[in-house]
Write an enzyme that holds these catalytic residues in place. Sequence first.
Site, PDB file in Angstrom:
ATOM      1  N   SER A 262       5.937 -21.548  -8.180  1.00 16.56           N
ATOM      2  CA  SER A 262       5.814 -22.726  -8.935  1.00 16.56           C
ATOM      3  C   SER A 262       4.370 -23.560  -8.482  1.00 16.56           C
ATOM      4  CB  SER A 262       7.030 -23.660  -8.462  1.00 16.56           C
ATOM      5  OG  SER A 262       6.729 -24.238  -7.350  1.00 16.56           O
ATOM      6  N   LYS A 263       4.374 -24.571  -9.082  1.00 12.91           N
ATOM      7  CA  LYS A 263       3.079 -25.472  -8.896  1.00 12.91           C
ATOM      8  C   LYS A 263       2.825 -25.533  -7.338  1.00 12.91           C
ATOM      9  CE  LYS A 263       1.019 -26.988 -12.779  1.00 12.91           C
ATOM     10  NZ  LYS A 263       1.806 -26.755 -13.718  1.00 12.91           N
ATOM     11  N   ARG A 264       3.831 -25.745  -6.653  1.00 12.28           N
ATOM     12  CA  ARG A 264       3.955 -26.210  -5.223  1.00 12.28           C
ATOM     13  C   ARG A 264       2.892 -24.965  -4.881  1.00 12.28           C
ATOM     14  NH1 ARG A 264       7.863 -25.009  -2.396  1.00 12.28           N
ATOM     15  NH2 ARG A 264       9.310 -23.941  -4.192  1.00 12.28           N
TER      16      ARG A 264
END
Length: 502
Positions: A262-264
Amino acid sequence: MQWFAYYEARPRVTNMTENKVRVRFAPSPTGFLHVGGARTALFNWLFARNQGGVFILRIEDTDADRSRPELVEAVLDGLRWLGLDWDEGPYFQSQRLESYHALAERLRAAGHAYPCFCTPEELKQRREQAQKAGRPPKYDGRCRRLASEEVAARLERGERHALRFVVPEEGRTAFDDLVAGRVEVAHEEIEDFVLLRSDRQPTYHLGVVADDLDMRITHVIRGADHLSNTPKQILIYQALDRPAPTFAHVPLILGSDRTRLSKRHGATSVTAYAEEGFLPEAFRNFLALLGWSPGDDSQLLRTEELTRRFSLQQVSRSNAVFDRQKLEWFNAEYLRSEPLEKILPDIEKELRRAGLWRDGFAAEEREWFVAAVELLRPRVRLLRDFSTWARAFFAEEFDYDPAAVKKFLKDERLAGFLSEELQALEKVSDWTHDEIEKAVRGVAEKNGVKAGLLINATRVALTGQAVAPPLFNTMELLGRRRVLPRLARLIERFADLTAASR
Ligand code: GLU
């Protein structure tokens, strides 16, 4: 939209076309091509190319707010960048509503679907009650049991309704997934799922089966997150008395901490990697190995080899981890080993982006430009390095990396040594690697210091960096007219620079 017209049983002729592998990539237009989606697309594409089959692109845009053209275009751009060309499509689900309505009607007429008049509020309430009572929150089948007169009357009145699929009460549905193996689900675990919403929009399940049938899809290759949807879709095929395609659910892609990517974890859109300076071939090679293995330890697999060796049998069941370092390694390998003509346009694009491109690089300075790229490319990881780390090769203005200053200009005597070096270099008549080297080493010897001291300082003077290609090659390439002023400039600024770094 004409060619995939109908659900009527097709004549059972088997000819070459009928046997052909047909796969599809079916993204929802989210405004970017996600790394996971790209990998799914790639596996479909590789399988199609390996099998001499057809790769179809289908846009699942029945969500009204997702059918904006620019959201679709971004996905297509990502595919184009990766070189995943499609043979048919893109087809748009939003343009195929009639097909879904026809299929829904066919299921209803055959008793495999029924109208459901329950309102969203009622459903919510009942779900909550079920949860409180510790029962699974599945639809309770209320409308399935309505008397046919009541149904007819309510339909007659034009009452809002959805259409639900009749899931058999007993038994199980099983299938053999090419990756996940045998999958079995008891029907009691599946609710009578919705096919058409009350606004007549198809659900994913209805759309996907209608499309896969119409488009004569032979293999459904998609993310493992769809594994649990598959039994429902198989039930629809069975209700239609049509064979289901073969399924291959590919493992998820995880970030370095083993949670779903994910973006993380950094960029998740393919375009971001394109912009950052990855070569599409390198990115594709890296993606191919996320979940697939050629069966030995080969890593660098170019298009021809990838398509020749790809097989679904070799797709792993376990999740793949997205390793940024590995991706950079691939990129560095490709930058170093691709035929030069192949990467020159990418480098030109990067230099243009950074405002460092000069038309001469493609004309009278071309030979020089090519030599510079050859000197640099074994040492870059990203295309962007050409305009950042290697900036001094293409521009007169560049900064001195403070770490390089701190490390290599520490010795205060260097200002004097560099002046001597400058004088020695002015006297070099033949500006070649060996003559330059002789001059620089001569100064070191005369002063009784290690040549490395001067070499490192000179590298900072000429490139601003602590690490660069071999110095004497760099000096020869940059030429006397760039080298001498840069040395003079550093000497002039020596006191200021080194004071600032203390
Ligand atoms: N639109 C679905 C997705 O983006 C595709 C599912 C499928 O391939 O059946 O996940």
